[in-house]
Design a protein around this motif. Structure first.
Motif, mmCIF file in Angstrom:
data_model
loop_
_atom_site.group_PDB
_atom_site.id
_atom_site.type_symbol
_atom_site.label_atom_id
_atom_site.label_comp_id
_atom_site.label_asym_id
_atom_site.label_seq_id
_atom_site.Cartn_x
_atom_site.Cartn_y
_atom_site.Cartn_z
ATOM 1 N N PHE A 107 17.676 21.127 -67.991
ATOM 2 C CA PHE A 107 17.113 21.254 -69.341
ATOM 3 C C PHE A 107 17.912 22.140 -70.292
ATOM 4 C CE2 PHE A 107 13.404 20.497 -66.514
ATOM 5 C CZ PHE A 107 13.139 19.201 -66.940
ATOM 6 N N GLY A 108 18.858 22.917 -69.764
ATOM 7 C CA GLY A 108 19.668 23.775 -70.625
ATOM 8 C C GLY A 108 20.769 22.991 -71.305
ATOM 9 N N THR A 109 21.512 23.674 -72.133
ATOM 10 C CA THR A 109 22.683 23.062 -72.761
ATOM 11 C C THR A 109 23.872 23.225 -71.807
ATOM 12 O OG1 THR A 109 23.419 25.118 -73.806
ATOM 13 C CG2 THR A 109 21.841 23.745 -75.053
ATOM 14 N N PRO A 110 24.938 22.475 -72.015
ATOM 15 C CA PRO A 110 26.130 22.696 -71.193
ATOM 16 C C PRO A 110 26.619 24.150 -71.263
ATOM 17 C CG PRO A 110 26.326 20.598 -72.300
ATOM 18 C CD PRO A 110 25.092 21.288 -72.870
ATOM 19 N N ASP A 111 26.494 24.774 -72.422
ATOM 20 C CA ASP A 111 26.890 26.178 -72.562
ATOM 21 C C ASP A 111 25.997 27.088 -71.710
ATOM 22 O OD1 ASP A 111 28.609 28.170 -73.800
ATOM 23 O OD2 ASP A 111 26.815 28.802 -74.916
ATOM 24 N N ASP A 112 24.689 26.804 -71.686
ATOM 25 C CA ASP A 112 23.765 27.584 -70.842
ATOM 26 C C ASP A 112 24.168 27.487 -69.376
ATOM 27 O OD1 ASP A 112 22.124 28.163 -73.070
ATOM 28 O OD2 ASP A 112 20.777 26.460 -72.647
ATOM 29 N N VAL A 113 24.469 26.276 -68.947
ATOM 30 C CA VAL A 113 24.855 26.040 -67.552
ATOM 31 C C VAL A 113 26.142 26.788 -67.236
ATOM 32 C CG1 VAL A 113 25.594 24.302 -65.868
ATOM 33 C CG2 VAL A 113 23.696 23.795 -67.437
ATOM 34 N N TYR A 114 27.130 26.627 -68.089
ATOM 35 C CA TYR A 114 28.424 27.281 -67.874
ATOM 36 C C TYR A 114 28.256 28.795 -67.736
ATOM 37 C CZ TYR A 114 33.327 28.485 -68.408
ATOM 38 O OH TYR A 114 34.589 28.995 -68.194
ATOM 39 N N GLN A 140 18.343 17.217 -60.101
ATOM 40 C CA GLN A 140 17.298 16.330 -60.596
ATOM 41 C C GLN A 140 17.898 15.058 -61.204
ATOM 42 O OE1 GLN A 140 14.049 17.243 -59.967
ATOM 43 N NE2 GLN A 140 15.095 18.899 -58.900
ATOM 44 N N ALA A 141 17.184 13.951 -61.064
ATOM 45 C CA ALA A 141 17.675 12.626 -61.453
ATOM 46 C C ALA A 141 18.099 12.529 -62.908
ATOM 47 C CB ALA A 141 16.616 11.570 -61.151
ATOM 48 N N LYS A 142 17.407 13.178 -63.805
ATOM 49 C CA LYS A 142 17.714 13.040 -65.232
ATOM 50 C C LYS A 142 18.556 14.189 -65.775
ATOM 51 C CE LYS A 142 13.865 10.032 -66.209
ATOM 52 N NZ LYS A 142 12.782 9.684 -67.113
ATOM 53 N N THR A 143 19.229 14.906 -64.895
ATOM 54 C CA THR A 143 20.115 15.982 -65.338
ATOM 55 C C THR A 143 21.268 15.377 -66.131
ATOM 56 O OG1 THR A 143 19.577 17.372 -63.439
ATOM 57 C CG2 THR A 143 21.657 17.829 -64.550
ATOM 58 N N PRO A 144 21.525 15.888 -67.325
ATOM 59 C CA PRO A 144 22.627 15.340 -68.127
ATOM 60 C C PRO A 144 23.982 15.499 -67.431
ATOM 61 C CG PRO A 144 21.198 16.715 -69.478
ATOM 62 C CD PRO A 144 20.785 16.923 -68.046
#
Length: 77
Positions: free
Chosen positions: A24-31, A56-60
């Motif tokens: 659910f986070g942004t790519p920046d959050d994940v990084y 999770q299945a719907k992870t971007p």
């Protein structure tokens, strides 16, 4: 735990929150989260990066790529 046991055990997993940040986070959050956790757990060695739980299945896809990039950029992956 790292401060107390870091010289005696290997930390396996916990590299990213697969329930909130990764799906659910942004790519920046994940990084940012992955880099922070690598910095903490790998200090002095003894860390195997892993997401621990299923992704999770719907992870971007962009979030998964951000996770891989953060590991690669750490120089430890």
């Amino acid at each position: 735990m790292k401060k107390i046991y870091g010289n005696d055990i290997v930390f396996w997993g916990g590299g990213v929150d697969t329930q909130k940040t990764l799906p659910f986070g942004t790519p920046d959050d994940v990084y940012k989260q992955v880099r922070e956790r690598i910095e903490i757990f790998n200090r002095g060695g003894g860390f195997v990066f892993n997401a621990v739980h299923n992704i999770q299945a719907k992870t971007p896809v962009a979030n998964m790529l951000a996770m891989f990039k953060a590991v690669k950029d750490s120089g430890k992956g």
